[in-house]
Design a protein around this motif. Structure first.
Motif, PDB file in Angstrom:
ATOM      1  N   ILE A  42       0.788  -1.237   0.000  1.00  0.00           N
ATOM      2  CA  ILE A  42       0.000   0.000   0.000  1.00  0.00           C
ATOM      3  C   ILE A  42       0.826   1.296   0.000  1.00  0.00           C
ATOM      4  N   ASP A  44       3.312   1.938  -1.943  1.00  0.00           N
ATOM      5  CA  ASP A  44       3.506   2.165  -3.371  1.00  0.00           C
ATOM      6  C   ASP A  44       2.190   2.562  -4.038  1.00  0.00           C
ATOM      7  N   LEU A  45       1.075   1.911  -3.632  1.00  0.00           N
ATOM      8  CA  LEU A  45      -0.232   2.274  -4.177  1.00  0.00           C
ATOM      9  C   LEU A  45      -0.572   3.719  -3.844  1.00  0.00           C
ATOM     10  N   ALA A  46      -0.304   4.119  -2.605  1.00  0.00           N
ATOM     11  CA  ALA A  46      -0.591   5.494  -2.194  1.00  0.00           C
ATOM     12  C   ALA A  46       0.236   6.491  -3.004  1.00  0.00           C
ATOM     13  N   ARG A  48       1.349   6.071  -6.073  1.00  0.00           N
ATOM     14  CA  ARG A  48       0.783   6.132  -7.422  1.00  0.00           C
ATOM     15  C   ARG A  48      -0.488   6.979  -7.439  1.00  0.00           C
ATOM     16  N   GLY A  49      -1.211   6.981  -6.309  1.00  0.00           N
ATOM     17  CA  GLY A  49      -2.434   7.773  -6.237  1.00  0.00           C
ATOM     18  C   GLY A  49      -2.193   9.239  -5.951  1.00  0.00           C
ATOM     19  N   ASP A 304      -2.651  -4.313 -13.838  1.00  0.00           N
ATOM     20  CA  ASP A 304      -1.649  -3.256 -13.809  1.00  0.00           C
ATOM     21  C   ASP A 304      -2.102  -2.126 -14.734  1.00  0.00           C
ATOM     22  N   ARG A 310      -4.175   5.588 -16.233  1.00  0.00           N
ATOM     23  CA  ARG A 310      -4.386   6.222 -14.929  1.00  0.00           C
ATOM     24  C   ARG A 310      -4.862   7.665 -15.108  1.00  0.00           C
ATOM     25  N   THR A 340      -8.402  -0.597  -9.877  1.00  0.00           N
ATOM     26  CA  THR A 340      -7.037  -0.363  -9.389  1.00  0.00           C
ATOM     27  C   THR A 340      -6.750   1.124  -9.282  1.00  0.00           C
ATOM     28  N   GLU A 344      -5.935   3.149  -5.796  1.00  0.00           N
ATOM     29  CA  GLU A 344      -4.758   3.985  -5.580  1.00  0.00           C
ATOM     30  C   GLU A 344      -5.155   5.367  -5.058  1.00  0.00           C
ATOM     31  N   ALA A 348      -4.496   6.937  -1.254  1.00  0.00           N
ATOM     32  CA  ALA A 348      -3.808   8.224  -1.176  1.00  0.00           C
ATOM     33  C   ALA A 348      -4.631   9.287  -0.463  1.00  0.00           C
TER      34      ALA A 348
END
Length: 363
Positions: A42, A44-46, A48-49, A304, A310, A340, A344, A348
């Motif tokens: 998470i 890394d997900l945050a 990206r967001g 992905d 995105r 996804t 993200e 975030a």
């Protein structure tokens, strides 16, 4: 700590992490397979967001919560556990974890929610108590919120046959104070449920969330006296949105406490005069009294994202709520890719989820 114990601790850490709501929790487990893997992913997900930094739940605070629940004689029940209420698990926004006291078995028994006015009339309280008693005599379990008035009467009527109380505070907090003895009896003889850690005070914002537990874990909701725009009507609406049966007891038209119930009946709710009416009504759900819950972690397959996707998905969002299916249609991206991107943004702290599968940006 290792094995199953570590996994349960990791689940609680994931749930207590910032911006991990019920939908995000399910999707993280679906995508990464375990809470431990999700916790690692998470940050890394945050990023990206759009989050500058992400700090997960403090392990010491989570351990303290775990120990506090155990000291009270309670336990954590997670989505996927055998004793997690089956119909509640079916709701996509169901709490990922409940804290429970009591050992009332719910499998194979119809659950009937009963709610109503806190300032209920004596006649309505007497009727609710008798109705709950009759539901229990027919093998049912009454679910309510331990509030003054109708809730208290419903619990009192069903103590000997099976009652569940969902509360908007910690297991160690008694609210309202005059129901302290009743709360202790339910914890010993029935089932006491909350999604709040020990020590949590009964703040106003907690009660709409408590209402969804009441509405979603039962086959149907009966409203006994309710004023317009009351919390009881919110519970009825939540029940209807999840496909549960909505029922109401009619009242005298000039009594403001009856206006909510009469309006529900006018709009299609089942009129209830006896427990027989309740069982006839909930028996129509899915052709019988019981339904099997869907898969616990029914989330989109891992997907992905490329940066162009995105940006496109994020560009379709605004501060006005929109249905996720509309984002999928307009973007042309797969459901997994859209989910996804939304995940993200949520991790975030930039996305808010609304009822009806809608989402909006927070900034």
């Amino acid at each position: 700590m290792s094995g199953p114990a570590q996994d349960r601790f990791d689940r609680l850490r994931l749930i207590r992490s910032p911006n991990v709501g019920p939908v995000a929790y399910r999707q993280l487990i679906a995508r990464f397979g375990s809470a431990g893997q999700a916790l690692s992913a998470i940050p890394d997900l945050a990023a990206r967001g759009g989050a500058r930094a992400f700090r997960g739940a403090d392990e010491r605070a989570v351990a303290a919560e775990w120990q506090a629940v155990e000291r009270l004689g309670g336990r954590h029940i997670f989505l996927g556990d055998a004793d997690y209420p089956a119909l509640l698990e079916e709701a996509g926004a169901a709490p990922p974890v409940l804290m429970a006291m009591g050992a009332l078995p719910l499998d194979g028994r119809p659950l009937v929610a009963m709610v109503g006015a806190r300032n209920a009339s004596a006649a309505a309280c007497r009727f609710a108590r008798q109705l709950a008693q009759d539901v229990g005599a027919r093998g049912g379990v009454t679910v309510s919120g331990l509030a003054r008035g109708i809730d208290t009467a419903a619990h009192m009527g069903s103590l000997s046959t099976g009652t569940v109380a969902a509360i908007g505070c910690g297991l160690d907090v008694f609210f309202p104070p005059e129901n302290a003895a009743l709360q202790e009896r339910i914890a010993a003889e029935g089932l006491l449920l909350t999604e709040h850690p020990p020590g949590t005070e009964p703040l106003a914002r907690h009660f709409p969330a408590r209402n969804r537990i009441i509405a979603w874990m039962a086959q149907g909701t009966v409203v006994v006296e309710a004023a317009p725009r009351s919390g009881s009507l919110l519970t009825a609406r939540l029940a209807g949105e999840e496909g549960r049966e909505v029922m109401a007891v009619p009242g005298f038209p000039l009594d403001p406490r009856a206006q909510g119930c009469n309006a529900l009946i006018r709009d299609g709710a089942t009129l209830v005069q006896s427990a027989e009416d309740i069982f006839e009504s909930v028996g129509r759900i899915g052709g019988g009294l019981f339904r099997q819950p869907r898969a616990t972690y029914a989330g989109p397959p891992p997907a992905d994202l490329v940066e162009a996707e995105r940006r496109q998905i994020t560009g379709l969002l605004s501060m006005a709520p929109v249905v996720v299916d509309e984002i999928i249609r307009l973007s042309g991206a797969s459901a997994g890719a859209v989910q996804t991107a939304l995940l993200e943004l949520e991790i975030a702290g930039r996305l808010q989820r609304h009822a009806g599968g809608r989402v909006s940006l927070l900034d």
